[in-house]
Design a protein around this motif. Structure first.
Motif, PDB file in Angstrom:
ATOM      1  N   GLY A 160      90.711  25.595  51.427  1.00  0.00           N
ATOM      2  CA  GLY A 160      91.975  25.394  51.249  1.00  0.00           C
ATOM      3  C   GLY A 160      93.105  27.073  51.542  1.00  0.00           C
ATOM      4  N   LEU A 161      92.671  27.767  51.448  1.00  0.00           N
ATOM      5  CA  LEU A 161      92.536  29.115  51.702  1.00  0.00           C
ATOM      6  C   LEU A 161      93.370  29.795  52.421  1.00  0.00           C
ATOM      7  CD1 LEU A 161      88.777  30.189  48.995  1.00  0.00           C
ATOM      8  CD2 LEU A 161      91.473  29.703  48.069  1.00  0.00           C
ATOM      9  N   LEU A 162      93.713  29.343  53.313  1.00  0.00           N
ATOM     10  CA  LEU A 162      94.056  29.866  54.470  1.00  0.00           C
ATOM     11  C   LEU A 162      95.180  28.435  54.623  1.00  0.00           C
ATOM     12  CD1 LEU A 162      93.112  32.137  57.655  1.00  0.00           C
ATOM     13  CD2 LEU A 162      94.120  29.789  58.642  1.00  0.00           C
ATOM     14  N   ALA A 163      96.535  29.209  55.293  1.00  0.00           N
ATOM     15  CA  ALA A 163      97.421  28.216  55.833  1.00  0.00           C
ATOM     16  C   ALA A 163      97.784  29.259  57.591  1.00  0.00           C
ATOM     17  CB  ALA A 163      98.812  28.565  54.938  1.00  0.00           C
ATOM     18  N   TYR A 164      98.440  28.566  58.268  1.00  0.00           N
ATOM     19  CA  TYR A 164      98.573  28.717  59.973  1.00  0.00           C
ATOM     20  C   TYR A 164      99.911  28.548  59.424  1.00  0.00           C
ATOM     21  CZ  TYR A 164      99.068  28.900  64.799  1.00  0.00           C
ATOM     22  OH  TYR A 164      99.233  29.442  65.813  1.00  0.00           O
ATOM     23  N   GLU A 165     100.853  29.176  60.671  1.00  0.00           N
ATOM     24  CA  GLU A 165     102.566  29.450  59.927  1.00  0.00           C
ATOM     25  C   GLU A 165     102.938  30.275  61.735  1.00  0.00           C
ATOM     26  OE1 GLU A 165     104.506  27.975  58.155  1.00  0.00           O
ATOM     27  OE2 GLU A 165     103.196  27.593  56.193  1.00  0.00           O
ATOM     28  N   GLU A 166     103.551  29.291  62.437  1.00  0.00           N
ATOM     29  CA  GLU A 166     103.808  29.843  63.939  1.00  0.00           C
ATOM     30  C   GLU A 166     105.846  30.561  62.913  1.00  0.00           C
ATOM     31  OE1 GLU A 166     104.968  27.258  67.378  1.00  0.00           O
ATOM     32  OE2 GLU A 166     103.050  26.146  66.469  1.00  0.00           O
ATOM     33  N   TRP A 167     105.873  31.897  63.077  1.00  0.00           N
ATOM     34  CA  TRP A 167     106.167  32.828  62.851  1.00  0.00           C
ATOM     35  C   TRP A 167     108.002  32.393  62.847  1.00  0.00           C
ATOM     36  CZ3 TRP A 167     105.653  34.958  58.769  1.00  0.00           C
ATOM     37  CH2 TRP A 167     103.914  36.249  58.834  1.00  0.00           C
ATOM     38  N   LYS A 168     108.286  31.323  63.884  1.00  0.00           N
ATOM     39  CA  LYS A 168     109.913  31.273  64.615  1.00  0.00           C
ATOM     40  C   LYS A 168     110.158  29.583  63.486  1.00  0.00           C
ATOM     41  CE  LYS A 168     108.040  28.168  68.745  1.00  0.00           C
ATOM     42  NZ  LYS A 168     107.466  27.799  69.029  1.00  0.00           N
ATOM     43  N   GLU A 169     108.649  29.283  62.647  1.00  0.00           N
ATOM     44  CA  GLU A 169     109.425  27.566  62.059  1.00  0.00           C
ATOM     45  C   GLU A 169     109.234  28.016  60.841  1.00  0.00           C
ATOM     46  OE1 GLU A 169     106.734  24.515  63.769  1.00  0.00           O
ATOM     47  OE2 GLU A 169     107.876  24.870  65.456  1.00  0.00           O
ATOM     48  N   TYR A 170     108.850  29.987  59.737  1.00  0.00           N
ATOM     49  CA  TYR A 170     108.702  30.461  58.514  1.00  0.00           C
ATOM     50  C   TYR A 170     109.917  30.954  57.643  1.00  0.00           C
ATOM     51  CZ  TYR A 170     106.073  32.472  54.721  1.00  0.00           C
ATOM     52  OH  TYR A 170     106.117  32.333  53.586  1.00  0.00           O
ATOM     53  N   PHE A 171     109.841  29.981  57.341  1.00  0.00           N
ATOM     54  CA  PHE A 171     111.406  30.624  56.101  1.00  0.00           C
ATOM     55  C   PHE A 171     111.055  31.005  55.124  1.00  0.00           C
ATOM     56  CE2 PHE A 171     113.047  27.527  60.208  1.00  0.00           C
ATOM     57  CZ  PHE A 171     113.462  29.342  60.776  1.00  0.00           C
ATOM     58  N   GLY A 172     109.782  31.757  54.461  1.00  0.00           N
ATOM     59  CA  GLY A 172     109.856  31.773  53.277  1.00  0.00           C
ATOM     60  C   GLY A 172     108.836  31.001  52.335  1.00  0.00           C
ATOM     61  N   HIS A 173     108.515  30.242  52.394  1.00  0.00           N
ATOM     62  CA  HIS A 173     108.328  29.116  51.800  1.00  0.00           C
ATOM     63  C   HIS A 173     106.839  29.523  50.941  1.00  0.00           C
ATOM     64  CE1 HIS A 173     106.617  27.796  55.267  1.00  0.00           C
ATOM     65  NE2 HIS A 173     105.516  27.688  54.462  1.00  0.00           N
ATOM     66  N   VAL A 174     106.114  29.405  50.137  1.00  0.00           N
ATOM     67  CA  VAL A 174     104.875  29.838  49.218  1.00  0.00           C
ATOM     68  C   VAL A 174     103.807  28.748  50.011  1.00  0.00           C
ATOM     69  CG1 VAL A 174     103.870  29.674  47.543  1.00  0.00           C
ATOM     70  CG2 VAL A 174     106.406  30.462  47.426  1.00  0.00           C
ATOM     71  N   PRO A 175     103.511  29.521  50.986  1.00  0.00           N
ATOM     72  CA  PRO A 175     101.651  28.839  51.645  1.00  0.00           C
ATOM     73  C   PRO A 175     101.120  27.997  50.099  1.00  0.00           C
ATOM     74  CG  PRO A 175     101.816  30.963  52.178  1.00  0.00           C
ATOM     75  CD  PRO A 175     102.571  30.840  50.875  1.00  0.00           C
ATOM     76  N   ALA A 176     101.097  26.607  51.093  1.00  0.00           N
ATOM     77  CA  ALA A 176      99.929  25.753  50.118  1.00  0.00           C
ATOM     78  C   ALA A 176      98.777  25.996  50.440  1.00  0.00           C
ATOM     79  CB  ALA A 176     100.018  24.603  50.701  1.00  0.00           C
TER      80      ALA A 176
END
Length: 177
Positions: free
Chosen positions: A48-64
């Protein structure tokens, strides 16, 4: 595998709540960047220590992330950065597309994390984000960077930016500052 051992040791120092035992028990198949990335990402995601995000779908939420679970983000506005670009008339589609990769989302979150001695970073040079939390310790981050460079990777350090600094950064990105 000496470089893997060094990387594991510095990750144990840098990444809050990381249990390095599984990383030691199951090293990557090789020291090729793709194998090391898969090993790194899989082990940190499992904890639970890494979050994978696609930049084009990331808008500033705090990663879980487990390491952020006890932190109060009540004062954090996850729509702040997006609100700054809502009415921007981009000169061309390429600028609008590439801007997503440079927006100071994580830097703005890091302004909340800074008093906790933490920061979010992401791995370079990948198109999408492998985001994880580290202790805000420049010496340890330099060591982590050096260890990752052995595998043609690095970290994007993402220094903290409050709202004023984020606005100035965005102005500079848009050629207004």
């Amino acid at each position: 595998m000496e470089n893997i051992n060094k990387l594991t040791e510095i990750l144990a120092l840098c990444v809050p709540q990381l249990d390095p035992s599984p990383l030691r028990a199951a090293p990557p198949a090789s020291t090729d960047r793709s194998d090391v990335l898969a090993w790194f990402a899989n082990h940190l995601e499992q904890q639970g220590l890494l979050a994978y995000e696609e930049w084009k779908e990331y808008f500033g939420h705090v990663p879980a992330l487990q390491s952020l679970s006890g932190i109060d983000f009540a004062g954090y506005d996850d729509g702040f950065i997006v609100s700054l670009i809502e009415d921007v008339d981009f000169p061309d589609a390429e600028t609008a597309y590439t801007l997503q990769y440079e927006l100071p989302f994580l830097e703005h979150i890091n302004s909340i994390l800074q008093p906790q001695g933490l920061r979010l970073v992401d791995l370079l040079p990948f198109e999408n984000a492998y985001i994880f939390c580290v202790k805000d310790d420049e010496d340890q981050l330099r060591q982590l960077s050096k260890c990752l460079q052995a595998f043609d990777m690095d970290i994007n350090e993402r220094s903290a930016m409050n709202q004023q600094q984020a606005m100035a950064r965005l102005g500079a990105l848009l050629g207004n500052g």
